[in-house]
Write an enzyme that holds these catalytic residues in place. Structure first.
Site, mmCIF file in Angstrom:
data_model
loop_
_atom_site.group_PDB
_atom_site.id
_atom_site.type_symbol
_atom_site.label_atom_id
_atom_site.label_comp_id
_atom_site.label_asym_id
_atom_site.label_seq_id
_atom_site.Cartn_x
_atom_site.Cartn_y
_atom_site.Cartn_z
ATOM 1 N N LYS A 54 70.814 14.645 54.604
ATOM 2 C CA LYS A 54 69.892 16.176 54.381
ATOM 3 C C LYS A 54 70.723 17.369 54.466
ATOM 4 C CE LYS A 54 65.719 13.696 54.248
ATOM 5 N NZ LYS A 54 64.342 13.302 54.761
ATOM 6 N N GLN A 98 61.388 13.401 60.672
ATOM 7 C CA GLN A 98 61.612 12.272 59.788
ATOM 8 C C GLN A 98 60.805 11.294 60.758
ATOM 9 O OE1 GLN A 98 64.079 12.221 57.520
ATOM 10 N NE2 GLN A 98 63.563 10.116 57.192
ATOM 11 N N ASP A 121 57.949 19.909 53.887
ATOM 12 C CA ASP A 121 58.100 18.648 53.277
ATOM 13 C C ASP A 121 56.568 18.407 52.650
ATOM 14 O OD1 ASP A 121 59.122 16.147 52.031
ATOM 15 O OD2 ASP A 121 59.275 15.297 53.679
#
Ligand code: NAP
Length: 281
Positions: A54, A98, A121
């Site tokens: 990423k 994450q 996200d």
């Protein structure tokens, strides 16, 4: 024999990134560099790879990334403190924690600490709810990537029966909602589903989000179905038995180079969207 369409995630990702270039440039002329903060807790090698990928993708597009690597024994409170500092930092436009985090951490509480304005996200309850209502600014990236692939290839969703295998809050549930919002008839399956094979045989669109390598069998797929494999297991293996499903499907995403690259491109897009919104205020 039915014609096969390989749904190439690299092509879709490039198309998304191409559109971002001019927007990043325009922001940069105004002295704004979009910045994504990635938080990695612990030293899980797969998570480290995802975070690195990423960060590299950001760099290639002129987006900043701030990588925060925390000790695996950190407490929920300390992790939340880090997130709150990032919320308050005007140079940060998106925050990605994450998943998964070590078991001592209350992952839900940590996700909820992320400001909705930086939840690129779609992991917060508010982001999830906005997605359910169909007006999320930042829907979860993998579900959004799946929809982007369907749209790029002009695959009709309305009126189709979509069967989603998996109901996680970041993947199975939000993609089910997105398909429903686009007028598909949606069946969401999970580990307690009793007649999975029968349900899959009724699917026009199959979304595999199980986390089990090559789990979806070719004989469960109806002739001509569209198969989207969100799975990403050790050894670059998806959740779909690719060759067997390819034989039945009219269109299918490979692994790698299917949903994965589009997920990353979507994350970059959300970060740029967020930087533009911050620039307006
Ligand atoms: P997860 O949280 O582990 O959820 C897995 C889901 O699969 C659960 O809902 C589970 O049901 C269901 N399931 C497990 N065994 C099943 C079975 N035998 N029959 C039917 N359903 C079953 O996983 P996730 O985070 O959603 O990720 C799913 C996959 O997507 C993984 O391979 C992951 O690596 C991949 N992924 C890819 C990307 C990408 O960018 N491509 C991003 C995120 C995730 P229960 O709810 O009943 O337990």
């Amino acid at each position: 024999m039915t014609e096969k369409l390989i749904l190439d995630g690299a092509i879709v990702a490039d198309a998304i990134k191409e559109q971002l270039k001019a927007r990043v440039e325009a922001l940069s002329k105004r002295g704004i560099i979009p910045c994504l903060a990635t938080i990695l807790v612990g030293d899980d090698p797969a998570s480290e790879t995802y975070v690195r990928m990423k960060g590299n993708a950001c760099k290639r597009l002129g987006i900043d990334s701030k990588r925060i690597h925390l000790n695996k024994s950190i407490s929920t409170d300390d992790l939340i403190d880090v997130i709150l500092q990032l919320n308050a930092d005007p140079l940060i436009h998106g925050i990605l924690l994450q998943h998964p985090v070590p078991h001592q951490i209350d992952e839900r509480a940590a996700f909820e600490a992320i400001s909705i304005h930086k939840d690129v996200d779609g992991v917060t309850a508010l982001g999830f709810a906005q997605n359910a209502f169909g007006y999320a600014q930042y829907p979860s990236c993998t579900p959004a990537a799946i929809m982007a692939i369907l749209d790029y290839y002009n695959i009709k969703v309305e009126g189709k029966h979509a069967v989603v295998v998996g109901r996680s809050p970041i993947l199975g549930k939000p993609v089910s909602q997105m398909l429903l919002n686009r007028n598909a008839t949606v069946t969401t399956c999970h580990s307690k589903t009793e007649n999975l094979a029968e349900l899959l045989r009724l699917a026009d669109i199959v979304v595999a989000a199980v986390g089990k390598p090559s789990f979806i069998q070719g004989e469960w797929i109806r002739d001509g179905a569209v198969v989207l494999d969100a799975g990403y297991n050790k050894g670059n293996i998806g959740d779909v038995d690719y060759e067997a499903c390819l034989a039945k499907a009219s269109a299918i995403t490979p692994v790698p180079a299917g949903v994965g690259p589009v997920t990353i491109a979507t994350l970059l897009k959300h970060t740029v969207d967020s930087a533009e919104r911050f620039a307006l205020h």
